[in-house]
Design a protein around this motif. Structure first.
Motif, mmCIF file in Angstrom:
data_model
loop_
_atom_site.group_PDB
_atom_site.id
_atom_site.type_symbol
_atom_site.label_atom_id
_atom_site.label_comp_id
_atom_site.label_asym_id
_atom_site.label_seq_id
_atom_site.Cartn_x
_atom_site.Cartn_y
_atom_site.Cartn_z
ATOM 1 N N ARG A 33 25.165 -3.037 2.195
ATOM 2 C CA ARG A 33 24.950 -1.729 0.103
ATOM 3 C C ARG A 33 24.775 -3.269 -0.439
ATOM 4 N N ALA A 34 25.035 -4.347 -0.566
ATOM 5 C CA ALA A 34 24.239 -4.852 -2.199
ATOM 6 C C ALA A 34 22.747 -5.052 -1.314
ATOM 7 N N ALA A 35 22.214 -5.181 0.206
ATOM 8 C CA ALA A 35 21.010 -5.688 0.083
ATOM 9 C C ALA A 35 19.908 -3.749 -0.112
ATOM 10 N N ARG A 36 20.825 -3.185 -0.205
ATOM 11 C CA ARG A 36 20.695 -1.587 -1.140
ATOM 12 C C ARG A 36 19.939 -1.877 -1.886
ATOM 13 N N GLN A 37 21.053 -2.835 -3.252
ATOM 14 C CA GLN A 37 20.921 -2.315 -4.798
ATOM 15 C C GLN A 37 19.371 -2.990 -4.950
ATOM 16 N N VAL A 38 19.975 -4.117 -3.953
ATOM 17 C CA VAL A 38 18.661 -5.102 -4.501
ATOM 18 C C VAL A 38 16.946 -4.367 -4.447
ATOM 19 N N ARG A 73 10.332 -6.701 3.621
ATOM 20 C CA ARG A 73 11.504 -6.674 4.662
ATOM 21 C C ARG A 73 12.909 -7.540 3.337
ATOM 22 N N LEU A 74 14.166 -6.819 2.999
ATOM 23 C CA LEU A 74 15.256 -7.925 2.675
ATOM 24 C C LEU A 74 16.516 -8.102 3.312
ATOM 25 N N ARG A 75 16.930 -9.113 3.215
ATOM 26 C CA ARG A 75 18.122 -9.341 4.941
ATOM 27 C C ARG A 75 18.398 -10.240 3.975
ATOM 28 N N LEU A 76 20.241 -9.816 4.032
ATOM 29 C CA LEU A 76 21.133 -10.977 3.947
ATOM 30 C C LEU A 76 20.989 -11.568 5.580
ATOM 31 N N ALA A 77 21.028 -12.847 5.543
ATOM 32 C CA ALA A 77 21.056 -12.742 7.357
ATOM 33 C C ALA A 77 21.560 -14.452 7.107
ATOM 34 N N PRO A 78 23.060 -14.585 6.471
ATOM 35 C CA PRO A 78 23.326 -16.386 6.507
ATOM 36 C C PRO A 78 23.102 -17.127 7.372
ATOM 37 N N ARG A 79 23.078 -17.081 8.386
ATOM 38 C CA ARG A 79 23.003 -17.433 9.357
ATOM 39 C C ARG A 79 21.310 -18.075 10.223
ATOM 40 N N ALA A 80 20.731 -17.198 9.403
ATOM 41 C CA ALA A 80 19.659 -17.205 9.973
ATOM 42 C C ALA A 80 18.820 -18.471 9.659
ATOM 43 N N PRO A 81 17.798 -18.936 10.527
ATOM 44 C CA PRO A 81 17.915 -20.315 10.072
ATOM 45 C C PRO A 81 16.813 -20.214 8.821
ATOM 46 N N GLY A 126 0.646 -1.091 -0.038
ATOM 47 C CA GLY A 126 -0.104 -0.003 0.185
ATOM 48 C C GLY A 126 0.831 1.054 -0.326
ATOM 49 N N PRO A 127 0.367 1.953 -0.016
ATOM 50 C CA PRO A 127 0.861 3.780 -0.186
ATOM 51 C C PRO A 127 1.638 3.799 1.099
ATOM 52 N N ASP A 128 1.723 3.335 2.285
ATOM 53 C CA ASP A 128 2.937 3.336 3.389
ATOM 54 C C ASP A 128 3.990 2.332 3.389
ATOM 55 N N THR A 129 3.440 1.445 2.574
ATOM 56 C CA THR A 129 4.257 0.734 2.626
ATOM 57 C C THR A 129 6.583 1.270 2.160
ATOM 58 N N ARG A 130 6.652 0.150 3.214
ATOM 59 C CA ARG A 130 8.044 0.507 2.748
ATOM 60 C C ARG A 130 9.342 -0.524 2.657
ATOM 61 N N ILE A 131 10.511 0.118 2.196
ATOM 62 C CA ILE A 131 11.362 -0.950 1.514
ATOM 63 C C ILE A 131 12.300 -1.646 2.509
ATOM 64 N N ARG A 132 12.345 -2.038 3.201
ATOM 65 C CA ARG A 132 13.662 -2.649 4.794
ATOM 66 C C ARG A 132 14.389 -3.296 4.515
ATOM 67 N N VAL A 133 15.648 -2.962 4.582
ATOM 68 C CA VAL A 133 17.505 -3.918 4.492
ATOM 69 C C VAL A 133 17.954 -4.349 5.140
ATOM 70 N N SER A 134 18.452 -5.554 5.452
ATOM 71 C CA SER A 134 19.773 -5.340 6.000
ATOM 72 C C SER A 134 20.505 -6.410 6.120
ATOM 73 N N GLY A 135 21.632 -5.981 6.777
ATOM 74 C CA GLY A 135 22.734 -6.849 6.473
ATOM 75 C C GLY A 135 23.869 -7.232 7.367
ATOM 76 N N SER A 136 25.011 -7.812 6.827
ATOM 77 C CA SER A 136 25.967 -7.398 7.804
ATOM 78 C C SER A 136 26.765 -5.851 7.377
ATOM 79 N N VAL A 137 27.524 -5.315 8.083
ATOM 80 C CA VAL A 137 28.437 -4.325 7.561
ATOM 81 C C VAL A 137 28.606 -4.503 6.128
ATOM 82 N N GLY A 138 29.475 -5.075 5.866
ATOM 83 C CA GLY A 138 29.984 -6.080 4.509
ATOM 84 C C GLY A 138 28.751 -6.187 3.877
ATOM 85 N N SER A 139 27.517 -6.168 4.025
ATOM 86 C CA SER A 139 26.708 -7.026 2.669
ATOM 87 C C SER A 139 25.711 -5.617 2.542
#
Length: 539
Positions: A78-83, A111-119, A63-76
């Motif tokens: 930026r890659a999540a932001r690009q996606v 939510r776009l998460r670079l989370a290599p250790r996530a279950p 909807g109009p209030d939806t946000r795209i939230r990106v997260s990852g480690s310090v090194g990743s």
């Protein structure tokens, strides 16, 4: 390799948009819009088929209030932001929403998460992802940016087809609830474009890259040299491009990529998670080089430029040292431009090269590829020589019966499967197809899909198969509309064979999922063939 004797269609056909049966872009009807609003797309209706689907919960409504939230480690991060920026670029025009991309943690939205250790994520490979949807959020998690990007492609297909349009659409933008856990069957899922017989511009290649990315293709194989044209600038041998690239099939103006052009293709492909695999075909298919430099010919006489479609008549001069100086220079410059691991050295249809010379040539050229840090890929005739350790053979035969290919696979050579009567996108659909060739037979949508890469080469171990690739040779095509007409609907099927588990491969269910892609292609302006084998929705 691909033509026996290619029968070029008349020039009139090369100006036809795509002939009878081609799709045209049209605004969705009120009925189709209402139908799309009635229920969100089921999680298992996408192409390629996901490895695991568990419906439940949701749906989530963008909807109009939806946000795209990106997260990852310090090194990743930026890659999540690009996606995230890529996804926002897809969604904003049709929804009309702001969809800000933010790294602020917490909150609902996409939510776009670079989370290599996530279950549920840590056991997935670099291209795997997990997509979870409930009424509060859509969450895509992955170990690496490739997986995050592939998850975004799945999300696109879960939204109404009108999400692909570039003008504001009414929505609603609902996504079915549940969880997809997904990763590819094969590491190599490629598409080849022949830019030698007809030249295609950087923008045309970018358009094709965007279409390949929709179906999780991860290799763009560019056939950069052949008898009809040399398409990449080589500083140490400048006439290759300026003279050897000055023509094409039928005698058109041809063209070539400057090094800046090629770098831009590589950059753009990488932004869509595709690795560029450049091919310099040799020792045959080399007339453009032989015309550019007399010293590359055994008799010291430059050959005339060539605009026809016959094959097998050209060969580099295997005994001469200048041949290997030339090959070394070309591979050195091309390797420096190419960040990917692979460099394709062709090796097919060398009918004017004796077997002894062919073996001697490949024995000298494969170490040059390795010297510049690349893995050699060759057409499957390479298995008739001495494939180097780690070399990859690309199979383009018809029935998988070639013993030397199976023997090489048993000895450790990895295989890319592109059987011409299954995966060659330049084959006609039927006798009435206005574009394409027919030397490998007619290849309809079902035939291109209904085979198993893991069991195709007789007596080759299934573990030897690195993946699949869909080549598109360009004797009869010269526009983006031509590319699309021959690639769609067959390309998504090859992509599914490369991505999805063997257990999901079933034509009767696949053709329903494929049919659902039609409105999306309409929205994207893709010119496709409406195969009578596919139950396309009415327009």
């Amino acid at each position: 390799m691909r033509r026996r004797r290619a029968r070029l269609l008349c020039s009139l056909l090369l100006t036809v948009a795509a002939g009878a049966g081609a799709a045209t872009t049209a605004e969705p009807s009120a009925a189709s819009a209402a139908a799309s609003a009635a229920a969100p797309t089921p999680l298992d209706r996408v192409v390629p088929a996901p490895a695991s689907v568990r419906p439940g919960g949701g749906p989530y409504v963008i909807g109009p209030d939806t946000r795209i939230r990106v997260s990852g480690s310090v090194g990743s991060s930026r890659a999540a932001r690009q996606v995230g920026d890529y996804l926002a670029g897809v969604l904003r025009p049709s929804t009309g929403y702001r969809l800000p991309v933010t790294a602020r943690r917490g909150g609902d939205g996409i939510r776009l998460r670079l989370a290599p250790r996530a279950p549920g994520v840590r056991k997935l490979g670099a291209e795997g992802y997990r997509l979870e949807v409930n009424h509060r959020a859509i969450t895509i998690s992955a170990r690496a940016s490739a997986g995050l990007f592939h998850g975004v492609q799945t999300l696109r297909q879960l939204l109404p087809a009108s999400i692909e349009r570039t003008t504001r659409q009414p929505g609603p933008w609902r996504v079915s609830g549940g969880t997809i856990t997904d990763e590819p069957r094969y590491a190599w899922r490629g598409a080849m474009l022949d830019v030698s017989r007809h030249f295609f511009t950087v923008d045309q290649i970018k358009r094709y890259v965007d279409q390949l990315a929709l179906y999780k293709i991860n290799k763009l194989h560019l056939h950069l040299s052949d008898d009809q044209g040399w398409r990449i600038a080589i500083d140490s041998w400048p006439r290759l491009a300026t003279y050897g690239g000055s023509t094409q099939v039928g005698g058109g103006p041809g063209g070539f990529y400057t090094k800046a052009d090629y770098r831009e293709i590589v950059r753009y492909a990488a932004s869509r998670e595709l690795t560029v695999v450049p091919e310099i075909d040799m020792p045959g298919h080399t007339n453009a080089a032989l015309a550019s430099y007399a010293e590359l010919n055994c008799d010291g006489i430059a050959r005339p430029l060539y605009t026809g479609t016959d094959v097998g008549f050209s060969s580099l001069c295997v005994p001469q040292q200048v041949t290997y100086d030339f090959v070394d220079d070309v591979i050195r410059e091309l390797a420096a431009l190419t960040p990917g691991r692979y460099l394709h050295i062709g090796g097919d249809e060398a009918h004017s090269t004796s077997h002894a010379d062919y073996v001697a040539f490949m024995d000298r050229v494969q170490p040059i590829v390795a010297k510049y840090g690349k893995t050699a890929v060759g057409w499957h005739q390479l298995t008739g020589a001495h494939p180097a350790k780690g070399a990859i053979a690309q199979y383009w035969g018809l029935d998988g019966s070639e013993k030397q290919v199976a023997d090489a696979a048993k000895a450790g050579t990895r295989l890319i499967l592109s059987p011409a009567n299954r995966a060659y996108l330049d084959m006609k659909y039927d006798a009435n197809t206005p574009l394409g060739l027919d030397w490998a037979g007619y290849v309809e949508a079902k035939q291109s899909y209904d085979w198993d890469p893991g069991a195709y080469i007789k007596d080759a171990p299934a573990s030897s198969v690195l993946g699949v690739e869909a080549p598109l040779w360009s004797e009869t095509i010269s526009t983006s509309a031509h590319i699309e007409y021959l690639a769609f609907p067959r390309l998504p099927g090859i992509a599914e064979l490369g991505w999805s588990p063997r257990a999901t491969h079933d034509w009767d269910t696949y053709k329903v999922r494929l049919a659902a892609q039609g409105p999306r292609w309409d929205a994207l302006g893709i010119t496709y063939y409406r195969s009578p084998q596919v139950p396309w929705p009415a327009r």
